[in-house]
Scaffold this active site. Structure first.
Site, PDB file in Angstrom:
ATOM      1  N   LYS A   1     -44.343 -47.929 -45.164  1.00 50.04           N
ATOM      2  CA  LYS A   1     -45.155 -47.309 -43.852  1.00 50.04           C
ATOM      3  C   LYS A   1     -45.646 -48.616 -43.197  1.00 50.04           C
ATOM      4  O   LYS A   1     -45.851 -48.444 -42.116  1.00 50.04           O
ATOM      5  CB  LYS A   1     -46.482 -46.760 -44.841  1.00 50.04           C
ATOM      6  CG  LYS A   1     -47.515 -45.959 -43.830  1.00 50.04           C
ATOM      7  CD  LYS A   1     -48.369 -45.077 -44.687  1.00 50.04           C
ATOM      8  CE  LYS A   1     -49.632 -44.916 -43.815  1.00 50.04           C
ATOM      9  NZ  LYS A   1     -50.407 -44.231 -44.474  1.00 50.04           N
TER      10      LYS A   1
ATOM     11  N   GLY B   1     -48.781 -42.671 -48.109  1.00 41.97           N
ATOM     12  CA  GLY B   1     -47.457 -43.185 -48.580  1.00 41.97           C
ATOM     13  C   GLY B   1     -46.835 -42.410 -49.693  1.00 41.97           C
ATOM     14  O   GLY B   1     -46.234 -41.923 -49.648  1.00 41.97           O
ATOM     15  N   ARG B   2     -48.009 -41.807 -50.781  1.00 37.37           N
ATOM     16  CA  ARG B   2     -47.508 -41.032 -51.905  1.00 37.37           C
ATOM     17  C   ARG B   2     -47.292 -39.904 -51.526  1.00 37.37           C
ATOM     18  O   ARG B   2     -46.821 -39.098 -52.438  1.00 37.37           O
ATOM     19  CB  ARG B   2     -48.535 -41.625 -52.989  1.00 37.37           C
ATOM     20  CG  ARG B   2     -49.870 -41.295 -52.726  1.00 37.37           C
ATOM     21  CD  ARG B   2     -50.905 -41.872 -53.851  1.00 37.37           C
ATOM     22  NE  ARG B   2     -52.423 -41.572 -53.452  1.00 37.37           N
ATOM     23  CZ  ARG B   2     -52.930 -42.436 -52.651  1.00 37.37           C
ATOM     24  NH1 ARG B   2     -52.165 -43.435 -52.286  1.00 37.37           N
ATOM     25  NH2 ARG B   2     -54.240 -42.484 -52.551  1.00 37.37           N
TER      26      ARG B   2
ATOM     27  N   GLU C   1     -52.821 -43.094 -58.386  1.00 34.72           N
ATOM     28  CA  GLU C   1     -53.475 -43.948 -57.154  1.00 34.72           C
ATOM     29  C   GLU C   1     -54.397 -42.796 -56.464  1.00 34.72           C
ATOM     30  O   GLU C   1     -55.180 -43.403 -55.670  1.00 34.72           O
ATOM     31  CB  GLU C   1     -52.081 -44.122 -56.317  1.00 34.72           C
ATOM     32  CG  GLU C   1     -52.476 -45.412 -55.220  1.00 34.72           C
ATOM     33  CD  GLU C   1     -51.232 -45.924 -54.759  1.00 34.72           C
ATOM     34  OE1 GLU C   1     -50.899 -47.001 -55.029  1.00 34.72           O
ATOM     35  OE2 GLU C   1     -50.887 -45.298 -53.743  1.00 34.72           O
TER      36      GLU C   1
ATOM     37  N   HIS D   1     -38.313 -36.950 -79.780  1.00 31.97           N
ATOM     38  CA  HIS D   1     -37.841 -38.045 -80.863  1.00 31.97           C
ATOM     39  C   HIS D   1     -38.432 -39.549 -80.354  1.00 31.97           C
ATOM     40  O   HIS D   1     -37.947 -40.336 -80.932  1.00 31.97           O
ATOM     41  CB  HIS D   1     -36.248 -38.045 -80.632  1.00 31.97           C
ATOM     42  CG  HIS D   1     -35.783 -36.677 -81.016  1.00 31.97           C
ATOM     43  ND1 HIS D   1     -35.398 -36.272 -82.029  1.00 31.97           N
ATOM     44  CD2 HIS D   1     -35.084 -35.708 -80.003  1.00 31.97           C
ATOM     45  CE1 HIS D   1     -34.932 -35.157 -82.209  1.00 31.97           C
ATOM     46  NE2 HIS D   1     -34.813 -34.712 -80.985  1.00 31.97           N
TER      47      HIS D   1
ATOM     48  N   LYS E   1     -53.279 -57.824 -54.977  1.00 33.93           N
ATOM     49  CA  LYS E   1     -52.082 -58.374 -53.953  1.00 33.93           C
ATOM     50  C   LYS E   1     -52.734 -59.485 -53.444  1.00 33.93           C
ATOM     51  O   LYS E   1     -52.018 -60.561 -53.065  1.00 33.93           O
ATOM     52  CB  LYS E   1     -52.119 -57.134 -52.795  1.00 33.93           C
ATOM     53  CG  LYS E   1     -51.278 -55.930 -53.067  1.00 33.93           C
ATOM     54  CD  LYS E   1     -51.023 -55.193 -51.819  1.00 33.93           C
ATOM     55  CE  LYS E   1     -50.599 -53.855 -52.165  1.00 33.93           C
ATOM     56  NZ  LYS E   1     -50.614 -52.828 -50.689  1.00 33.93           N
TER      57      LYS E   1
END
Ligand code: F6P
Length: 536
Positions: free
Chosen positions: A195, A253-254, A339, A370, A499
């Site tokens: 983006k 973005g998501r 987020e 399992h 970041k």
């Protein structure tokens, strides 16, 4: 209102979910159908009174009004001053959608057409590349520019008749190296999906992929396309405008797989199947916008989540698709839900005094059975489970496998609800010939407290349409939960600090890099790593 719900939790704790089924109408009444989805929440400890209270809470928080504001393009992402209009990307045959007075739909549909033309060209061989035919597509992106497409390409494998799609996200060179190793640069198309077109991982991977391509292809950028809102940056990278697929900042973005970020999906399954995926999302939008709150699937999925996390205090929820091709769905939902709603302050910047987003985790069944189901059944903490399963699979010749899958899924939710009491466990041990203390000790191991809540989402088959419905269902669930809690689900300030620090740390981890400005705790680890690699 919250106190009322807490009070209901206090009284309902002693109640058995299974006993709620004495009311024979419960199965039908605590379920919702919407197009091809059937959502059952009868195996929760929610009764009519609790449901009424939850719906009253949704009304109090103006869910319907806020939903309408979102669809109308109002800037509900207040901390970033943006509209939230991923729904416009799937508004295939809907009306105008305005942002700042301008209808965005012509632009959305133009980009969809441009994507379709490009996908057709690649899939038909008209866009040939240096090798005469594109056989492989590599999507380079991370977070929302990776998880949605990667999840959907796998989910829709039975519909894939285009080039094989691969995904590189991690800045770890192992991801790039392992993904590119079997590929021929001459027959590979690289999509750089970002983006912002500034994300460190993506830009480093894109540059390394360009270098890889340049070893075999005279004009490597000719086999690159870009997906971004940042036109200047894509041009600076050397990708011409005709292969740049743009979108606007009102798509988070998501939430972006419905538009150009979904180009890899379209390349894999073709434009028509991609449109079916959009139609599924749009069908869920219509349901969300029109169904009464009590019959509204995203609203009730959200209210069940609020009940379990904020009221009952269950810290996590498991998403358990009995669908191997939804292997990446839990990871996708982790970003979508955590987020979006993993925050501590309200949209107005006030500290929240109640738990906010739960931890979301999971794995397809039957594999999870399992692995971690031991804890789900007998651990001290309650984990609300969200099962999903198709009535049938795509493999007609393996229908017996699918029936086993379905039986396992339904058995798990029943086992979680019913459990097994000590008397029953004792009888089992006696039947095995045990007596006395040995019988008691063994019986205790076989007790399941039961009364553990779950929901089940059933669909006929995992088609593109159904996948679209499921993803839009979960998107709107996030909206409803976030709105009820008063938070803004559409920003993500929590990813910034790490970041920033990574940028600050980058020179220090280079050979000879100075560590004196680092925090002592970090400097020590940098020195250890450097000494391990022989730089120290
Ligand atoms: O991790 C933060 C984030 O901004 C996500 O929200 C986003 O999906 C991801 O990074 C990738 O961002 P971009 O598409 O700009 O490269």
């Amino acid at each position: 209102m919250w106190d009322d719900l807490s009070g209901q939790y206090a009284t309902s704790r002693a109640r058995k979910i299974a006993d709620l089924f004495d009311d024979t109408a419960r199965g039908a009444e605590f379920a919702i159908s919407a197009d091809e989805l059937f959502f059952d929440y009868s195996k929760t400890n929610i009764d009519r009174a609790t449901r009424d209270s939850l719906i009253a809470l949704a009304h109090k928080q103006n869910i319907a009004e806020r939903r309408d504001q979102m669809f109308a393009g109002e800037k509900i992402n207040t901390t970033e001053g943006r509209a939230v209009l991923h729904t416009a990307l799937r508004n295939l045959d809907g009306g105008a959608v305005h942002v700042d007075g301008a209808d965005v739909m012509p632009g959305v549909l133009d980009v969809l057409d441009k994507m379709s033309d490009f996908a057709d060209a690649v899939r038909s061989g008209r866009f040939a590349g240096a090798g005469g035919k594109i056989t492989d597509v590599v999507n380079i992106g991370i977070g929302g520019s990776d998880l949605g497409p990667a999840m959907a390409v796998l989910a829709l494998a039975p519909y894939a008749d285009g080039p094989k799609c691969h995904f590189i996200s991690n800045v770890d060179g192992a991801d790039l190296a392992d993904t590119l190793a079997p590929l021929d640069p001459k027959t590979t198309l690289v999509l750089v999906a970002s983006k912002t077109f500034t994300t460190l991982e993506t830009m480093m991977n894109a540059q390394s992929a360009l270098d890889w391509m340049a070893k075999e292809v005279a004009d490597p950028a000719a086999q690159f396309a870009a997906i971004s809102t940042a036109m200047k940056e894509t041009a600076d990278f050397g990708i011409p405008a005709e292969r740049v697929f743009g979108f606007e900042d009102w798509v988070g973005g998501r939430y972006s797989m419905w538009g150009p970020i979904g180009l890899s999906i379209m390349l894999a399954v073709g434009p028509e199947n991609f449109r079916d995926f959009l139609r599924g999302g749009q069908a869920m939008d219509r349901h969300f916008c029109t169904a009464d709150l009590s019959q509204n699937m995203p609203v009730m999925l959200a209210l069940v989540g609020i009940w379990h996390h904020q009221v009952c205090g269950y810290g996590t929820r498991a998403v358990l698709p009995y669908e191997q091709r939804l292997l990446r769905l839990p990871a996708y939902l982790q970003q979508l839900e955590m987020e979006s709603n993993g925050k501590s302050v309200s949209a107005k910047g006030e500290e929240l005094d109640q738990p906010v987003g739960p931890i979301v985790w999971g794995e397809p069944g039957t594999n999870g059975q399992h692995a971690f189901y031991q804890l789900i059944h007998q651990g001290k903490q309650v984990v609300p489970c969200e099962f999903m399963v198709g009535a049938e699979g795509h493999e007609a010749e393996l229908a017996h496998h699918h029936r086993a899958l379905l039986a396992n899924c339904l058995a798990q939710s029943e086992a979680l609800m019913l459990g097994r009491d000590l008397d029953r466990a004792r009888i089992m041990m006696a039947e095995k010939g045990l007596t006395g203390a040995e019988l008691e000790a063994n019986a205790m191991q076989r007790v399941f407290s039961g009364n553990r809540p779950s929901t089940t989402l059933i669909y006929k088959k995992l088609t593109p349409f159904v996948l679209g419905q499921i993803i839009a269902l979960y998107e709107h669930r996030v909206f409803v939960e976030g709105t009820i809690l008063g938070i803004n689900p559409y920003d993500q300030w929590g990813v910034e600090l790490g970041k920033e620090l990574a940028q600050k740390l980058a020179p220090a981890v280079e050979e000879g890099g100075d560590t004196t400005d680092l925090h002592a705790a970090t400097a020590r680890l940098v020195e250890v790593a450097k000494s391990m690699r022989g730089d120290g």
